[in-house]
Design a protein around this motif. Structure first.
Motif, PDB file in Angstrom:
ATOM      1  N   VAL A 131       1.887  -3.740   3.984  1.00  0.00           N
ATOM      2  CA  VAL A 131       1.319  -3.356   2.740  1.00  0.00           C
ATOM      3  C   VAL A 131       2.055  -4.224   1.693  1.00  0.00           C
ATOM      4  O   VAL A 131       1.519  -4.518   0.509  1.00  0.00           O
ATOM      5  CB  VAL A 131       1.876  -1.962   2.517  1.00  0.00           C
ATOM      6  CG1 VAL A 131       1.258  -1.496   1.066  1.00  0.00           C
ATOM      7  CG2 VAL A 131       0.786  -1.016   3.498  1.00  0.00           C
ATOM      8  N   THR A 177       0.342  -6.924  -0.253  1.00  0.00           N
ATOM      9  CA  THR A 177      -0.681  -6.897  -1.285  1.00  0.00           C
ATOM     10  C   THR A 177       0.136  -6.724  -2.923  1.00  0.00           C
ATOM     11  O   THR A 177      -0.198  -7.030  -4.174  1.00  0.00           O
ATOM     12  CB  THR A 177      -1.356  -5.412  -1.216  1.00  0.00           C
ATOM     13  OG1 THR A 177      -2.305  -5.957  -0.293  1.00  0.00           O
ATOM     14  CG2 THR A 177      -2.380  -5.220  -2.519  1.00  0.00           C
ATOM     15  N   PHE A 234      -1.802  -4.515   9.336  1.00  0.00           N
ATOM     16  CA  PHE A 234      -1.416  -3.979   8.318  1.00  0.00           C
ATOM     17  C   PHE A 234      -1.706  -4.696   6.950  1.00  0.00           C
ATOM     18  O   PHE A 234      -2.389  -4.111   6.076  1.00  0.00           O
ATOM     19  CB  PHE A 234      -0.165  -3.257   8.255  1.00  0.00           C
ATOM     20  CG  PHE A 234      -0.075  -2.097   9.098  1.00  0.00           C
ATOM     21  CD1 PHE A 234      -0.823  -1.217   9.485  1.00  0.00           C
ATOM     22  CD2 PHE A 234       1.085  -2.314   9.929  1.00  0.00           C
ATOM     23  CE1 PHE A 234      -0.415  -0.280  10.459  1.00  0.00           C
ATOM     24  CE2 PHE A 234       1.466  -1.427  10.906  1.00  0.00           C
ATOM     25  CZ  PHE A 234       0.709  -0.173  11.319  1.00  0.00           C
ATOM     26  N   THR A 288      -4.959  -3.908   4.473  1.00  0.00           N
ATOM     27  CA  THR A 288      -4.530  -3.442   3.012  1.00  0.00           C
ATOM     28  C   THR A 288      -5.164  -4.569   1.780  1.00  0.00           C
ATOM     29  O   THR A 288      -5.596  -4.207   0.948  1.00  0.00           O
ATOM     30  CB  THR A 288      -3.005  -3.429   2.855  1.00  0.00           C
ATOM     31  OG1 THR A 288      -2.437  -2.788   3.690  1.00  0.00           O
ATOM     32  CG2 THR A 288      -2.813  -3.082   1.464  1.00  0.00           C
TER      33      THR A 288
END
Length: 316
Positions: free
Chosen positions: A18, A21, A272, A276
């Motif tokens: 995550v 991002t 992930f 994301t």
């Protein structure tokens, strides 16, 4: 690895996935070296005032700080600033797993199996797919920067393992026989956090000087006052969740398990990270990105599965 350690490793992978991002959002207001310096300033301050420095305050700590923090993030942030997408950056950075396994073999004497070698070769094919599609989401300079970042992170992994193992041995030798296990767990967690905080202080000094040298024009009051709320919020996530919690847990896991068992959990990071990036930034997933991901993750899985089998037979 215990079930708890497995769960913590997956959590760290999610946090780091995550995080790419949030890095993209933070770079909207801050240049890369300044952002990296701010990250580790807030990582170190004020905790450095309350945590004792690692007893082995030697070159191992400096290698950890320079490799894991300075090299990895200065080059990752620069790559993303130059146009590398969050998802591809998350994927490409995982070549650090292959490099770490090789360094663990050379420096720590950990075994490398044939299946691990096959896995590495499959992963290299994935890198080749990315290399053949440079441009757009992954410029050549960004590609090179991320490879340098992966090398830095790999050396940091080995240094973290060495520093944490030294500290754990010291803690066990000074703990009473009755409370050996509890004392070891508690002090291991604290020493892992101390390693991150004091390593962050070293990184902050190096990165601030680098930013002042290469990004001098950005060091104005306007840069900070005009930064968006989203960028400040992203910086907060990068500092307190990704760095303090993520690297603190990672260093703790490395101190309790062999490197070749912990490091491969980072293969979940690009999953992930890509998900994301697609959901929150709108990154487009092309056929070659999917092929590169399948090859790289397949190589990592092959190496990881064989590691487990090899270790079990070795200790049978």
């Amino acid at each position: 690895m215990t079930l708890l350690h497995v769960a913590l490793a997956v959590l760290v992978a999610f946090i780091w996935g995550v995080n790419f991002t949030f890095i993209a959002w933070a770079l909207e207001s801050f240049p890369p070296l300044m952002l990296t310096a701010l990250r580790f300033f807030f990582t170190a301050v004020p905790l450095v005032l309350f945590l004792k420095p690692p007893p082995k305050f030697n070159r191992t700590l400096f290698i950890y700080a320079i490799g894991t923090f300075v090299m990895q993030y200065a080059f990752v942030f620069t790559a993303m600033h130059l146009g590398a997408s969050a998802g591809l950056t998350a994927l490409l950075l995982q070549v650090q797993i292959f490099i770490t396994v090789l360094l663990a073999y050379i420096i720590l004497g950990e075994a490398v199996s044939r299946m691990q070698i096959i896995g590495m070769l499959v992963g290299v094919l994935g890198l080749g797919v990315i290399a053949l599609n440079l441009g757009g989401d992954m410029p050549l300079v960004g590609f090179i920067c991320i490879l340098i970042a992966a090398i830095g992170w790999s050396f940091g992994n080995i240094a973290s393992k060495q520093a944490s193992t030294q500290q754990s041995a010291s803690n066990i030798s000074t703990a009473s026989p009755v409370n050996n296990n509890k004392a070891s767990n508690k002090t291991s967690a604290l020493s892992a956090l101390s390693l991150v905080v004091w390593g962050g202080l070293i990184a902050c000094v190096i990165l601030t000087l680098s930013s002042l040298l290469f990004e001098n024009e950005a060091w104005t009051l306007a840069t900070f006052t005009q930064a968006s709320f989203k960028s400040w919020l992203s910086l907060g996530f990068i500092v307190y969740v990704s760095t303090l919690i993520g690297f603190g847990l990672w260093a703790h896991l490395l101190s309790k398990n062999i490197a070749s068992k912990v490091v491969p959990f980072a293969l979940l990071v690009p999953l992930f990270g890509m998900a994301t990036s697609v959901l929150l930034i709108g990154e487009v997933v092309t056929w070659w990105k999917m092929l590169a991901m399948v090859l790289i993750l397949s190589g990592l899985i092959l190496a990881n599965v064989k590691m487990g089998l090899g270790r079990k037979s070795a200790h049978a």
